[in-house]
Structures are given as C-alpha cells and as structure tokens.
Design an enzyme around this catalytic site. Structure first.
Site, PDB file in Angstrom:
ATOM      1  N   CYS A 121      -1.359   9.104   3.606  1.00  0.00           N
ATOM      2  CA  CYS A 121      -1.409   8.577   2.322  1.00  0.00           C
ATOM      3  C   CYS A 121      -2.620   9.045   1.759  1.00  0.00           C
ATOM      4  O   CYS A 121      -2.599   9.159   0.210  1.00  0.00           O
ATOM      5  CB  CYS A 121      -0.949   7.333   1.970  1.00  0.00           C
ATOM      6  N   GLU A 143       0.814  -1.126  -0.159  1.00  0.00           N
ATOM      7  CA  GLU A 143       0.041  -0.108   0.007  1.00  0.00           C
ATOM      8  C   GLU A 143       0.787   1.151  -0.126  1.00  0.00           C
ATOM      9  O   GLU A 143       1.798   1.442   0.921  1.00  0.00           O
ATOM     10  CB  GLU A 143      -1.037  -0.158   1.213  1.00  0.00           C
TER      11      GLU A 143
HETATM   12  C1  UN1 Z   1      -1.843   5.781   5.171  1.00  0.00           C
HETATM   13  O1  UN1 Z   1      -1.849   7.115   5.248  1.00  0.00           O
HETATM   14  O2  UN1 Z   1      -0.706   5.379   5.288  1.00  0.00           O
HETATM   15  O3  UN1 Z   1      -8.135   6.783   5.021  1.00  0.00           O
HETATM   16  C2  UN1 Z   1      -2.968   5.202   5.047  1.00  0.00           C
HETATM   17  C3  UN1 Z   1      -7.442   7.288   5.792  1.00  0.00           C
HETATM   18  C4  UN1 Z   1      -6.235   6.133   6.308  1.00  0.00           C
HETATM   19  C5  UN1 Z   1      -4.950   6.063   5.473  1.00  0.00           C
HETATM   20  C6  UN1 Z   1      -4.041   5.180   6.005  1.00  0.00           C
HETATM   21  N1  UN1 Z   1      -7.000   4.880   6.272  1.00  0.00           N
HETATM   22  O4  UN1 Z   1      -6.947   8.136   5.874  1.00  0.00           O
END
Ligand code: UN1
Length: 514
Positions: A301, A267
């Site tokens: 992210c 991811e």
């Molecule tokens: C990350 O920032 O690495 O939806 C993923 C969201 C979180 C993001 C996680 N689940 O803001």
C-alpha cells in the site's frame, strides 16, 4: 496427500475430539472440506490446505474469546509482554520455515520474505516494550491534597483482526500482538489467499504462552466473517488493513450496531506520489522509483503509483527508469536473483490486464513494459509497466500492482496542479520528494496531508519503531502501526479518583460501628 484423504483424516480427528472446531488451521478446522492454497509462482503446486471456518466456528471463537478476555487483561501487561518477546524468539528460530511459506504462499521474493519475518519479530519486541512502558503500572496524576488520581489502561474486549495477503505475516502479527498486549483477546482472520504462514504464526504465539481461548484463528470468507464478527456482542474493536471500500463497509456495519460503541482502526490504500524537480539527482531518483514502484510486484500500500516529473528533466528520467526496467529479473521468487515475482493470483493479474487495456483505449501511452519471456513457470505474472498520463486526475482507481504512471509538470504549477491533484484524490499514505532545494520540499511538506513523507529516498519499507506507518483521509484512521501511539487505541482508559481523607474516616467509622 490428496485433499479428499486429508478431509477424511480431519473429519475423523474432529469426531474423536482431538481437534478443536473453533481453531481451524492448516490441519484443523471447521466442518467444510479443506481448500487448497496454490503457489502464485507455479500454479500447479499446492502449498498446503486450509480448513475454512463456518458461521458457527466464527461465533464460537468470539464466545470463547469473550469469556477469556478478563483473565488475560487481569494478568497484566508485564506478563503479556513476556509472551510477545517469547514469540519473537520463536519467529527467529522458525525463520527458514516462515520464509519458505512467504515465498510459496504469497509469491514473495527472498529479500522481501526475509525482511518480513524480521518486521514481524520487530512488531513483537516493539509492542512488548511499549506495553511495559505504558500499560504495566497506572499513571499517577496530580490532584489536590487528600485526593489520589490514577489512570490505567485496560483491554477493550475481543478484537477482530482482519489482515491482508500482501504482508500475511508482518501485518497479521502486528495487528494481533498489539491487540493482545493491550489486554484484549483476539479473533484473527487471515487473508483468504495466505492462511498458512499466519497459521504458523498463531501456533508460535500459542507456544509462547498466549492461551488458546485468548487467541483464535479463523480462516474464513471475508463477508461471512464480517456478518458474524461485526454483530457479535463481545466485539470490543476492529483492526483492519485492506481496501478503503472495505474499511468504509466495516465502519457502516459498526455504526449500525446496537449497544456499546466499537472503534475501528483501519489502514487502507493509497494513490502514492513522488515529486521530482529539476534539481534532483536523476540516477538516484531512477533507482528509488524502481524500488518504490516494483518491489513486491508493486503490491504494497506504500508503493509508488504516480510520478510527477518537472518537464525539463522528464525525458532523461523516463529513459533512466526504462533502462532500469530492462534489468529487472522477473520470475520465480524462490530464485535469489529475482527482483519481481508474480502478483498474488490469476484474478489479480487479469484485473491489472483489464485496467491496462482500458487505459490504452483511452489513449494512455505505454512508455515501457517489461518482458515476460524470461519467466519459466506458469504463474500469475504481470509485466511491470510505465504509463504516461496527461493529467494526474485521470488516475482514480487504487490499482494494486507494478504499474507506474508518469505525469509531467511545470514548475509554476507545483501548487495548482501537482499538490492540488494529490489533495483532491483524498488519499494520504506515502509521498516522496526528490529535490536538492530544501525550501522546495519544505513547501511541499507544509501542504501535503500525507502520513509518511520521504525526502530524497524511496517510499517503501517503513521500519517499526523508526518510521511509524499509516495514512490520513481515504488511507486510514491512524494511529500508526509501529509507532508510539498505536497501542493506546486498542485500550480503554480508566480514571480512579480516591478521596483519601474520607476513605480513611469512613474506615474508622465502620470499624467503630462493627
Ligand atoms: C501495506 O502494504 O499494506 O512501508 C502496508 C511499507 C510497508 C507497507 C505496509 N510497511 O512498505
């Protein structure tokens, strides 16, 4: 205590055999002296110490995890699910301590920290339920008369779980619990700047019934961990969250392995956009933009980087966002009123400063920059800002912080410009659309290759089990964390076909013969 004293205490405990070498944690570790973990909001404050694993520690963890995996797999998904639910209860019971560590170690605001503990707990309960539903019993499949077919799911071996500092508890535990409940043993590497909260989470999993040899915790330098882990013969899979370039590096290393083929679940980052057309409700848009771009100091992210605004409403929306930025409380994240805390460390802050300077030299306009005079402590703070680009294609790097880029667009260029530039960039993590015309968002949804699309709301904070999270293209391999397909990628499938007629016959022949 001081690091010298602590190092000596640890060394003497290790000599006496009271501390396992392969399980470094805040108080246990490899041969090296413990490293300080600093509070990003107040660099003078040492939050704790971590002992960093050596090459030998990492290799030993994989050896032991390799030996322990079969018994854990054989114990069955129901047993493993019980351990995860017990861990969820323990997370709840230790919430205050976990929140404190998230604030102190990762610079999380209180609302972010509280939400993160809840998310970690949700991952445990959700994956436990999914495992009970799909892993506990083999699935019977149809076959001709006289034949029995069964499909069962088993662990793949030892999973290397490599997690980021921006969700040092939730993503760390999400990866680890998914791998564990699917029947794998795990060697987990926390992010270098946030090992303490992860260490506590591991302790809670051990207390919840996950054997020490099934779950190993090895804080270590990323490169060193990769060198050992990616070549280890017991490796059954890699689960990674972090930058696209690191995922590509891991992918190449796995491809170069001899022997069994090992999958990567990655991811990664995004250049996430929001598209706002002239029918949108601007007050709501401004609120959602502020939330999406600046929550967690933009260090998600999922965070918003690129705001496409139809030109007729651009000035008005920019004014509303700038007004909102004036109201942001920036400062110590342990204060309940703080909206935006520090970025993770000094080096992250200076990268963001360098980026800002570089784009300023190119003539990019600063529409608004927040004031840092309100900040009271010496921390790694970076002022949230809003920049204007002439063209979305100017944005090529995955900057990780509170920087919002605005681009104006003409309605007739929605496809040729806005959607084309998103597609060309190649990321596909989150996308927002604000419009009151249903056909407009439907048109966009039909064209966008993006993992999580949000209509008329903010684009962060995906909820476990409700909004499975993860991207496409440069943003990751899938499957989506917190979704119904996630656990399957951590497992291998076995089909068992039994000819029941012949089996019965053979048994008879054998018994006659003996
Ligand atoms: C990350 O920032 O690495 O939806 C993923 C969201 C979180 C993001 C996680 N689940 O803001």
């Amino acid at each position: 205590g001081n690091p010298q004293q602590l190092a000596e205490q640890i060394a003497s405990l290790q000599k006496s055999g009271d501390l396992p070498r392969a399980v470094p944690s805040t108080l246990a570790g490899g041969a090296q002296a413990p490293q300080e973990v600093r509070n990003p909001a107040n660099l003078a404050e040492v939050v704790g110490y971590v002992s960093v694993g050596t090459k030998e520690d990492i290799a030993l963890a994989f050896d032991k995890a390799g030996q322990a995996r079969k018994a854990w797999d054989d114990a069955g998904a129901t047993h493993r699910a019980v351990c995860l639910v017990a861990a969820a209860d323990k997370l709840r019971a230790h919430r205050a301590e976990l929140v404190r560590l998230l604030v102190k170690e990762a610079g999380k605001t209180l609302p972010d920290a509280i939400a993160e503990v809840r998310e970690a707990e949700d991952f445990c309960r959700y994956y436990a339920a999914e495992a009970r539903a799909h892993f506990a019993e083999p699935t019977a499949l149809p076959g001709p008369t006289g034949e029995e077919n069964k499909l069962s799911l088993r662990g793949r071996g030892v999973f290397a779980c490599i997690s980021p500092w921006n969700f040092p508890l939730a993503i760390f535990l999400g990866q680890v619990t998914a791998a564990l409940v699917a029947g794998n043993s795990v060697v987990a590497k926390p992010a270098e700047s946030t090992p303490l909260v992860a260490a506590l989470a591991v302790r809670l999993l051990h207390e919840a019934g996950v054997p020490h040899d099934v779950l190993h915790f090895v804080p270590s330098a990323g490169k060193l961990f990769g060198e050992v882990a990616l070549k280890h013969p017991a490796l059954g899979g890699v689960c990674f969250t972090g930058s696209t370039s690191t995922a590509q590096f891991i992918n190449r290393a796995l491809a170069a392995r001899d022997g069994a083929i090992v999958p990567l679940i990655a991811e990664t980052g995004g250049i996430n956009a929001m598209i706002v057309d002239s029918s949108a409700l601007l007050e709501q848009v401004a609120d959602d933009v502020l939330t999406s771009a600046f929550t967690s100091a933009g260090q998600r992210c999922s965070a918003l980087r690129l705001l496409f605004v139809q030109e007729e409403i651009a000035d008005r929306l920019i004014e509303l966002i700038a007004g909102g930025m004036n109201e942001l409380h920036i400062g110590d994240p342990s204060q309940p009123s703080t909206d935006v805390g520090p970025v993770i460390n000094k080096s992250a802050a200076s990268k963001l400063e360098d980026y800002s300077k570089k784009v300023a030299q190119r003539g990019v306009k600063v529409l608004k920059q927040c004031d840092l005079n309100q900040v009271r402590t010496e921390g790694s703070y970076f002022a949230p800002r809003m920049l204007e680009l002439n063209n979305a294609r100017e944005l090529t790097s995955e900057e990780f912080g509170p920087i919002l880029h605005v681009v104006r667009y003409k309605r007739e260029n929605l496809h040729s410009d806005v959607l084309a530039s998103i597609r060309e960039a190649g990321y596909g993590l989150t996308l927002g659309v604000h419009t009151r015309i249903e056909s407009v968002w439907q048109e966009i949804v039909a064209e966008a290759a993006v993992g999580n699309i949000y209509i008329n709301r903010n684009i962060i904070g995906a909820v476990v089990g409700v909004q499975p999270f993860g991207g496409e293209g440069l943003s990751g391999t899938g499957p989506k964390a917190g979704g119904p397909h996630y656990l399957f990628r951590f497992a291998t499938e076995r089909t068992l076909t039994v000819n029941t007629v012949a089996t019965g016959g053979n048994a008879k022949l054998l018994s006659i013969g003996s």
